[in-house]
Design a protein around this motif. Sequence first.
Motif, PDB file in Angstrom:
ATOM      1  N   LYS A 581       3.385 -11.529   8.130  1.00  0.00           N
ATOM      2  CA  LYS A 581       4.321 -11.038   7.027  1.00  0.00           C
ATOM      3  C   LYS A 581       3.320 -10.658   5.712  1.00  0.00           C
ATOM      4  CE  LYS A 581       7.905 -11.808   4.206  1.00  0.00           C
ATOM      5  NZ  LYS A 581       9.267 -13.635   3.788  1.00  0.00           N
ATOM      6  N   LYS A 582       2.815 -11.681   5.507  1.00  0.00           N
ATOM      7  CA  LYS A 582       1.866 -10.819   4.535  1.00  0.00           C
ATOM      8  C   LYS A 582       1.085  -9.728   4.472  1.00  0.00           C
ATOM      9  CE  LYS A 582       0.751 -16.012   2.627  1.00  0.00           C
ATOM     10  NZ  LYS A 582      -0.548 -16.493   2.609  1.00  0.00           N
ATOM     11  N   THR A 583       0.497  -8.690   5.370  1.00  0.00           N
ATOM     12  CA  THR A 583       0.271  -7.315   5.436  1.00  0.00           C
ATOM     13  C   THR A 583       1.577  -6.796   5.322  1.00  0.00           C
ATOM     14  OG1 THR A 583      -1.926  -8.564   7.216  1.00  0.00           O
ATOM     15  CG2 THR A 583      -0.965  -6.524   7.476  1.00  0.00           C
ATOM     16  N   LEU A 584       2.560  -7.132   5.907  1.00  0.00           N
ATOM     17  CA  LEU A 584       3.504  -5.983   6.025  1.00  0.00           C
ATOM     18  C   LEU A 584       4.065  -5.893   4.225  1.00  0.00           C
ATOM     19  CD1 LEU A 584       6.408  -7.401   8.291  1.00  0.00           C
ATOM     20  CD2 LEU A 584       4.531  -5.621   8.656  1.00  0.00           C
ATOM     21  N   THR A 585       3.752  -7.162   3.553  1.00  0.00           N
ATOM     22  CA  THR A 585       4.391  -6.983   2.321  1.00  0.00           C
ATOM     23  C   THR A 585       3.168  -5.569   1.499  1.00  0.00           C
ATOM     24  OG1 THR A 585       4.828  -9.460   1.956  1.00  0.00           O
ATOM     25  CG2 THR A 585       3.962  -7.967  -0.378  1.00  0.00           C
ATOM     26  N   LYS A 586       1.871  -5.885   1.795  1.00  0.00           N
ATOM     27  CA  LYS A 586       0.616  -5.420   1.921  1.00  0.00           C
ATOM     28  C   LYS A 586       0.625  -4.184   1.357  1.00  0.00           C
ATOM     29  CE  LYS A 586      -3.773  -5.187  -0.365  1.00  0.00           C
ATOM     30  NZ  LYS A 586      -3.771  -5.886  -2.073  1.00  0.00           N
ATOM     31  N   LEU A 587       0.816  -3.299   2.719  1.00  0.00           N
ATOM     32  CA  LEU A 587       1.180  -1.939   3.558  1.00  0.00           C
ATOM     33  C   LEU A 587       2.638  -1.870   2.504  1.00  0.00           C
ATOM     34  CD1 LEU A 587       0.745   0.275   5.302  1.00  0.00           C
ATOM     35  CD2 LEU A 587       1.777  -0.885   7.120  1.00  0.00           C
ATOM     36  N   TRP A 588       3.865  -2.511   1.955  1.00  0.00           N
ATOM     37  CA  TRP A 588       4.661  -1.989   1.428  1.00  0.00           C
ATOM     38  C   TRP A 588       3.908  -1.382   0.344  1.00  0.00           C
ATOM     39  CZ3 TRP A 588       9.554  -0.688   2.890  1.00  0.00           C
ATOM     40  CH2 TRP A 588      10.280  -0.270   1.894  1.00  0.00           C
ATOM     41  N   ASN A 589       3.598  -2.039  -0.483  1.00  0.00           N
ATOM     42  CA  ASN A 589       3.098  -2.168  -1.958  1.00  0.00           C
ATOM     43  C   ASN A 589       2.220  -1.400  -1.791  1.00  0.00           C
ATOM     44  OD1 ASN A 589       3.949  -4.687  -2.569  1.00  0.00           O
ATOM     45  ND2 ASN A 589       2.592  -6.157  -2.258  1.00  0.00           N
ATOM     46  N   VAL A 590       1.439  -0.706  -1.203  1.00  0.00           N
ATOM     47  CA  VAL A 590       0.751   0.589  -1.127  1.00  0.00           C
ATOM     48  C   VAL A 590       1.233   1.696  -0.807  1.00  0.00           C
ATOM     49  CG1 VAL A 590      -1.386   1.175   0.578  1.00  0.00           C
ATOM     50  CG2 VAL A 590      -1.728  -1.040  -0.045  1.00  0.00           C
ATOM     51  N   ALA A 591       2.084   1.335   0.441  1.00  0.00           N
ATOM     52  CA  ALA A 591       2.849   2.950   0.276  1.00  0.00           C
ATOM     53  C   ALA A 591       3.738   3.061  -1.208  1.00  0.00           C
ATOM     54  CB  ALA A 591       3.669   2.409   1.405  1.00  0.00           C
ATOM     55  N   ARG A 592       4.019   2.056  -1.578  1.00  0.00           N
ATOM     56  CA  ARG A 592       4.793   2.137  -3.111  1.00  0.00           C
ATOM     57  C   ARG A 592       3.947   2.662  -3.993  1.00  0.00           C
ATOM     58  NH1 ARG A 592       7.780  -0.525  -7.088  1.00  0.00           N
ATOM     59  NH2 ARG A 592       9.545  -0.434  -7.921  1.00  0.00           N
ATOM     60  N   PHE A 593       2.207   2.415  -4.129  1.00  0.00           N
ATOM     61  CA  PHE A 593       1.941   2.679  -4.869  1.00  0.00           C
ATOM     62  C   PHE A 593       1.530   4.305  -4.816  1.00  0.00           C
ATOM     63  CE2 PHE A 593      -2.702   4.312  -5.767  1.00  0.00           C
ATOM     64  CZ  PHE A 593      -2.720   4.167  -7.296  1.00  0.00           C
ATOM     65  N   ILE A 594       1.017   4.963  -3.498  1.00  0.00           N
ATOM     66  CA  ILE A 594       0.928   6.253  -3.544  1.00  0.00           C
ATOM     67  C   ILE A 594       1.872   6.514  -3.530  1.00  0.00           C
ATOM     68  CG2 ILE A 594       0.299   7.352  -1.181  1.00  0.00           C
ATOM     69  CD1 ILE A 594      -1.506   5.520  -0.366  1.00  0.00           C
ATOM     70  N   SER A 595       3.261   6.466  -3.315  1.00  0.00           N
ATOM     71  CA  SER A 595       3.943   7.058  -3.612  1.00  0.00           C
ATOM     72  C   SER A 595       4.469   7.265  -4.956  1.00  0.00           C
ATOM     73  CB  SER A 595       6.047   6.760  -2.724  1.00  0.00           C
ATOM     74  OG  SER A 595       5.974   5.112  -3.184  1.00  0.00           O
ATOM     75  N   SER A 596       3.866   7.158  -5.749  1.00  0.00           N
ATOM     76  CA  SER A 596       4.854   6.827  -7.090  1.00  0.00           C
ATOM     77  C   SER A 596       3.855   8.269  -7.779  1.00  0.00           C
ATOM     78  CB  SER A 596       4.347   5.536  -7.476  1.00  0.00           C
ATOM     79  OG  SER A 596       2.870   5.955  -7.802  1.00  0.00           O
ATOM     80  N   PHE A 597       3.358   9.273  -7.049  1.00  0.00           N
ATOM     81  CA  PHE A 597       2.217  10.162  -7.150  1.00  0.00           C
ATOM     82  C   PHE A 597       3.399  11.182  -6.197  1.00  0.00           C
ATOM     83  CE2 PHE A 597      -0.942   7.082  -7.581  1.00  0.00           C
ATOM     84  CZ  PHE A 597      -1.791   7.412  -8.714  1.00  0.00           C
ATOM     85  N   GLU A 598       2.729  12.473  -7.448  1.00  0.00           N
ATOM     86  CA  GLU A 598       2.932  13.960  -6.102  1.00  0.00           C
ATOM     87  C   GLU A 598       2.399  13.732  -4.535  1.00  0.00           C
ATOM     88  OE1 GLU A 598       4.439  17.078  -8.490  1.00  0.00           O
ATOM     89  OE2 GLU A 598       5.759  16.366  -9.226  1.00  0.00           O
ATOM     90  N   GLN A 599       3.239  14.095  -3.958  1.00  0.00           N
ATOM     91  CA  GLN A 599       2.065  14.746  -3.089  1.00  0.00           C
ATOM     92  C   GLN A 599       1.447  16.716  -3.070  1.00  0.00           C
ATOM     93  OE1 GLN A 599       3.034  14.203   1.239  1.00  0.00           O
ATOM     94  NE2 GLN A 599       4.827  13.291   0.864  1.00  0.00           N
ATOM     95  N   SER A 600       0.192  16.202  -2.616  1.00  0.00           N
ATOM     96  CA  SER A 600      -0.893  16.917  -2.802  1.00  0.00           C
ATOM     97  C   SER A 600      -1.255  17.704  -1.749  1.00  0.00           C
ATOM     98  CB  SER A 600      -2.081  17.428  -3.570  1.00  0.00           C
ATOM     99  OG  SER A 600      -2.969  17.764  -3.624  1.00  0.00           O
ATOM    100  N   GLU A 601      -1.347  19.420  -1.461  1.00  0.00           N
ATOM    101  CA  GLU A 601      -1.802  20.078   0.189  1.00  0.00           C
ATOM    102  C   GLU A 601      -3.299  20.362   0.200  1.00  0.00           C
ATOM    103  OE1 GLU A 601       0.253  19.938   2.922  1.00  0.00           O
ATOM    104  OE2 GLU A 601       1.807  18.680   1.708  1.00  0.00           O
ATOM    105  N   SER A 602      -3.602  19.770  -0.994  1.00  0.00           N
ATOM    106  CA  SER A 602      -5.596  20.408  -1.534  1.00  0.00           C
ATOM    107  C   SER A 602      -6.247  19.484  -0.279  1.00  0.00           C
ATOM    108  CB  SER A 602      -5.780  19.938  -2.931  1.00  0.00           C
ATOM    109  OG  SER A 602      -4.534  20.596  -3.731  1.00  0.00           O
ATOM    110  N   LYS A 603      -7.437  20.144   0.429  1.00  0.00           N
ATOM    111  CA  LYS A 603      -8.417  19.539   0.876  1.00  0.00           C
ATOM    112  C   LYS A 603      -9.141  18.735   0.025  1.00  0.00           C
ATOM    113  CE  LYS A 603     -11.936  21.194   4.261  1.00  0.00           C
ATOM    114  NZ  LYS A 603     -12.357  22.130   4.645  1.00  0.00           N
TER     115      LYS A 603
END
Length: 791
Positions: A581-603
């Motif tokens: 379960k702790k790994t799920l929490t980690k995955l969610w936290n990582v995804a939440r952090f990344i989702s705080s930025f706008e997506q970029s289509e740059s290479k």
Amino acid sequence: MLKEKSWDKKFEEEILKELKNKKYDFKGKKVYSIDTPPPYVNTPIHIGHATTYVLMDLFARYRRARGYDVLFPLGLDRNGLPIEMEAEKRFRVKLSDLSRAEALDLCRKILEESSEASKSSFFRLGISFNSYEPGERIGDMYYTDSESYRRMTQSTFIDLYKKGLIYEDKRVNNYCPGCRTTIADAEVLYEDRESWFNEIAFKIKETGEEIIIGTTRPELLCACAKVCFNPEDKEKKRFEHLHAIVPVYNTEVEIIAHPIAKAEKGTGFVMMCSFGDLNDVRFFRELGIEPKIAINVDGRMNENAGILNGLKVRDARERIIEELKKIEALRNTRKVMHPVPICERSRDEIEFIEMDELYLKQLDFREDMKRIAHEMRFYDESSRSIMLDWINSLTMDWPVSRRRYYGTEIPLWYCKKCGKPVLPPKGRYYQPWREKPPVEECSNCGSKEFVGEQRVFDTWFDSSSSALYVLGYERDNEFFEQNFPCTLRPQGKEIIRTWLYYTVLKTFLLTGKKPFNDVWINYHVVDESGKKMSKSKGNVIDPNKVLERFGAEPFRLWCALEGNLTKDDFKCSFERIEGAKKTLTKLWNVARFISSFEQSESKASCAADLAMLQELNRLIDLCEKGYDEYDFHNPAVELRSFIWETFSSNYIELVKSRAYNDKKTFTLEEQNSALSTLYLSLKTLLRLFNPVLPFITERIYKELWNDSALYVFPQKIGVTEPVPISMEDISEVNHIVWKEKKDHGLSLKDGVKKLVLPERFRAIEKDLRETHSIEIIEYGQSSDNIRVELQ
């Protein structure tokens, strides 16, 4: 951005609501077929069911992601003794005391309740069967007691009968007094049990000498046919062909030399009776001795037992000891532990009784069975030997008839006058015990009176048809011909000698071919200390309690992490699932952090980002190779490590400053390179993890992307630029700097005066300066020397 701060099992319920009426449509193009083991539904699913079906679901979801139409049907086994035993327990009756119709009604009441409970548990676990509703289409859920399935089972019998592979004979069979039926060798286990070892005096007729014979079955003295000693035992050679007088019964039996006796065991003499164990049975068959059967099917001694007639076996054992004491023929008695043949279901001690049964020929086809065992791919390879050992141990044909109630009826009638059997045509489900035969008169004698067969099939005769049934045998012959054999048979190692072997045998006899390309064998689920789970030990883990406490996802991840086929058993505990379960929490936290930025289509253009893309390509290769070989353990371990170490602790920490770019230290191109790599890394990670974690990956993915790529296995990412550094290099320098700070009692945010690095690290200099607050970076001559000077 993900709104919720953490993953919650209630999200599974929301996703399941959307999926409740969804069917994984089966178009029948590029087919990958799984012959799922139909579990008994007499009781709710146990932790072993939950574990193995989750692992099967990983296989199914992965193959869909590779573009296959996956045939993954849910089957529920509703035939056989477990159903009857549960009905007797629940309603406190003996089915033998009821009419057949009444007995069947009680069984059906049990089945309706437990079938729904099993379906519910599988659904909550996220098992993506083609359908959860029963029907006759390819991929529909099926019951082994449905008219459709039983019709097919009877059809296979009719074909085998016409091929001359079925015959009836009166032979000695394994008989379970508790189940009150014949059982096959594959259903017999040996268990060490406490018993009395009795040393009994036999007189030699010719010399008047006394020999001592030890036995745990003195009640079978009445059925003694020979006394044996080992041919290598020179001291006993002089007794050969003399005669021993059996005490109490005063019968004379010949003494012979035979290797079945072991000189070092007991007194060196052994009495051969009909029958104490399988060795006795084999001995009588080998020497062609006519057995004297002393035990009836009701578990009581018969007239051949003389003074023991009418007694139950255990009572007879006590009585004969009393008689031996009276005539001073009992020399010694002591308690011993010895292997006893028992029924694998009821755990009752097996008796060996002569009965009329129907047999399916198998001994003539042992070499074919071994050839097919070598044609199929086994995962893990070591499991193949279990099947080969079983084939080599076979000594008799398969008795397929059972004297029970809730099973598929054997489709035969018999002429009352001459006894000739009547075999019906294929095409419908027959119940000979309650309906007339499909003929008006006997073709042999002209009589118009018939009696219907009362027996049913061995439940393995039903279950061994599953590979044929799921592919539409006798229902959709065109589809069957296009897609036979099945791609995969997943199952437990404990039923290799039953379900797997009988399926191979029956399929070969009907089609001449192997039933599967691949065979995946799982092991047992045990507790944290490696002990088998049982109610008496209090170490049973109820999967429904796991679902209530954790939801499905932590358990699914535990299944993948624990599912290493190169070891023996899966260790299960709430603590291990909590760890997942702790790994799920980690995955969610990582995804939440990344989702705080706008997506970029740059290479991606920066070295650290290119190194991350290289690492992702390594993971894609590793997962593809593992998943193709039914190995989700090693990929899951790598993915977990990637989330915690490579991605979160190293890459994200290294590029965090560049992603924020608050100080405008980095160019817009460098910032966008980090953002596009963060999102691409998360997207790839979710797609690799989706077969294992369908709930959390779907929740995150749908929040961030509006496409269906989640359900397609990712291709490798094109990296055309040379990559001067690796994620291993990045992890190494981070850990060295952090360790140096920690060893000197500094915060990880404290600065570094000077960092000396190999030349290749120049490519990530800006990221390193910002991450570790470094004043001076120098590049040394050594290719691997890293040196840290603190403030």
